[in-house]
Design an enzyme around this catalytic site. Sequence first.
Site, PDB file in Angstrom:
ATOM      1  N   ASP A 114      -5.290  -6.980   6.267  1.00 23.58           N
ATOM      2  CA  ASP A 114      -6.351  -6.350   5.773  1.00 23.58           C
ATOM      3  C   ASP A 114      -7.638  -7.266   5.465  1.00 23.58           C
ATOM      4  O   ASP A 114      -8.802  -7.042   5.872  1.00 23.58           O
ATOM      5  CB  ASP A 114      -5.869  -5.538   4.330  1.00 23.58           C
ATOM      6  CG  ASP A 114      -7.231  -4.409   4.132  1.00 23.58           C
ATOM      7  OD1 ASP A 114      -8.159  -4.476   4.565  1.00 23.58           O
ATOM      8  OD2 ASP A 114      -7.036  -3.863   2.953  1.00 23.58           O
ATOM      9  N   ASP A 137      -2.670 -18.277   2.165  1.00 28.17           N
ATOM     10  CA  ASP A 137      -3.755 -18.901   1.537  1.00 28.17           C
ATOM     11  C   ASP A 137      -4.274 -20.055   2.348  1.00 28.17           C
ATOM     12  O   ASP A 137      -5.431 -20.132   2.724  1.00 28.17           O
ATOM     13  CB  ASP A 137      -3.326 -19.495   0.174  1.00 28.17           C
ATOM     14  CG  ASP A 137      -1.934 -19.904   0.142  1.00 28.17           C
ATOM     15  OD1 ASP A 137      -1.153 -19.816   0.960  1.00 28.17           O
ATOM     16  OD2 ASP A 137      -1.592 -20.690  -0.929  1.00 28.17           O
ATOM     17  N   ASP A 197     -10.607  -8.801   8.181  1.00 28.69           N
ATOM     18  CA  ASP A 197     -12.113  -8.983   7.886  1.00 28.69           C
ATOM     19  C   ASP A 197     -12.796 -10.466   7.875  1.00 28.69           C
ATOM     20  O   ASP A 197     -13.851 -10.701   8.164  1.00 28.69           O
ATOM     21  CB  ASP A 197     -12.460  -8.367   6.458  1.00 28.69           C
ATOM     22  CG  ASP A 197     -12.637  -6.617   6.505  1.00 28.69           C
ATOM     23  OD1 ASP A 197     -12.460  -6.231   7.610  1.00 28.69           O
ATOM     24  OD2 ASP A 197     -13.081  -6.068   5.548  1.00 28.69           O
ATOM     25  N   TYR A 218       0.764  -1.298  -0.155  1.00 30.45           N
ATOM     26  CA  TYR A 218       0.016   0.031   0.065  1.00 30.45           C
ATOM     27  C   TYR A 218       0.947   1.288   0.088  1.00 30.45           C
ATOM     28  O   TYR A 218       0.245   2.341  -0.295  1.00 30.45           O
ATOM     29  CB  TYR A 218      -0.879   0.063   1.053  1.00 30.45           C
ATOM     30  CG  TYR A 218      -1.956  -1.078   1.262  1.00 30.45           C
ATOM     31  CD1 TYR A 218      -2.231  -1.888   0.121  1.00 30.45           C
ATOM     32  CD2 TYR A 218      -2.617  -1.138   2.387  1.00 30.45           C
ATOM     33  CE1 TYR A 218      -3.213  -2.808   0.288  1.00 30.45           C
ATOM     34  CE2 TYR A 218      -3.579  -2.342   2.482  1.00 30.45           C
ATOM     35  CZ  TYR A 218      -3.657  -3.132   1.535  1.00 30.45           C
ATOM     36  OH  TYR A 218      -4.816  -4.103   1.413  1.00 30.45           O
ATOM     37  N   LYS A 259       3.730 -15.136   2.689  1.00 31.38           N
ATOM     38  CA  LYS A 259       3.904 -15.838   1.453  1.00 31.38           C
ATOM     39  C   LYS A 259       5.070 -16.082   0.946  1.00 31.38           C
ATOM     40  O   LYS A 259       5.623 -15.784   0.025  1.00 31.38           O
ATOM     41  CB  LYS A 259       3.007 -15.174   0.323  1.00 31.38           C
ATOM     42  CG  LYS A 259       2.621 -15.776  -1.006  1.00 31.38           C
ATOM     43  CD  LYS A 259       1.435 -16.715  -0.696  1.00 31.38           C
ATOM     44  CE  LYS A 259       1.250 -17.509  -1.963  1.00 31.38           C
ATOM     45  NZ  LYS A 259       0.510 -18.811  -2.043  1.00 31.38           N
TER      46      LYS A 259
END
Length: 359
Positions: free
Chosen positions: A250, A226, A254, A143, A194
């Site tokens: 992020d 994942d 959620d 970001y 990852k």
Amino acid sequence: MEFRIAVVKGDGVGPEIVSEAMLVLDKIGAKYGHTFSYDEVIAGGCSIDINGVALTQQAIDTCKAADSVLLGAVGGPKWDHNTDAAKRPERALLGLRSALGLFANLRPAMMYKALADACPIKREIIGDGFDIVICRELTGDVYFGEHGRRESTNDWGTIGYDDMNYSEYEVERIARRAFEMARVRSKKVTSVDKANVLETSRVWRETVARVAEEYPDIELNYMYVDNAAMQLVRNPGQFDVIVTGNLFGDILSDEASMITGSIGMLPSASLNESGRGMYEPIHGSAPDIAGKGIANPIATILSCAMMLRYSFGLPTEADAIERAVEKVLDEGYRTLDIAAKGEKTIGTHEMGELIRANI
Ligand code: NAD
């Protein structure tokens, strides 16, 4: 002890839920001998109406001078169409995050036994429930890397790119925060990355491993993002503290919120290096129910408990709030958002009163 809190009530249901949370802090103050004083700050949509921008320098200065910030929510349909960045309500959140140097976002996701029916996961999977904190790095990663576009050298058209990067320094400070937190919880950290594909993640993993040597009492495991996304719905009870980067955090935070079943219950904290923070519910300004006195104040009240625990060093007082919430839920009291079909509901203020009565 005395604490100064900058209070950003914000928009929509913000003022209703924050007022209840302030009364809870007052009750804690009276019971445990602390004084909480409040500096009200106008920010978000209401500030656009009054000041022409979502966040003024005065608002920033007041928040910086306080021991911590309590925020309701900002935004609403009145301002959502604004195109000028300074006139967008979320500018207040982003501006405060950056002005206060908030690099660590803590999002608990736990299942209250009394609300087990709201959890979308089957009973045989959730077993005894779960109590997870996602510790997400908030100021780095893809970001904040270089963003841009360039033309491809073949005929594939425009290429968009965003540079993902993490320095050892950034990983070290978030990892320390996670290990410290695990120490006062179930002593387990899962680092999510990852690393099978991304160099950024390999630096992340090596750095977390190095920091872990300072915390031999904490069990550390690694998981690819994942797999972590899958494990959260497959066996959420296996997690205690999850530490991860901005992008993965992020998404996973959620997902973790969803498996608890109610958005009106979930608090959050964003901390800086001095341990001060901004505390807010994870939900938005709920304009559809604003002004009706039916919003659930629990996420905001639990955000105050986090403030007491993480910024003010008052774990006993934080426990008192959390226990009071649990008791009220166990007794069957529900706001509309957490009520099962046909169940009797109470309003925002009544819920606040019941929680205060149980402190
Ligand atoms: P929302 O979280 O405000 O609402 C989603 C749904 O959940 C709505 O049906 C709402 O009534 C319900 N809900 C939310 N909080 C509740 C509570 N405490 N009690 C009972 N029900 C509750 O999300 P949205 O509708 O996507 O966004 C509305 C506005 O909030 C938008 O302007 C958005 O930009 C803003 N927003 C702000 C923040 C923030 O300030 N941190 C976060 C998300 C969205």
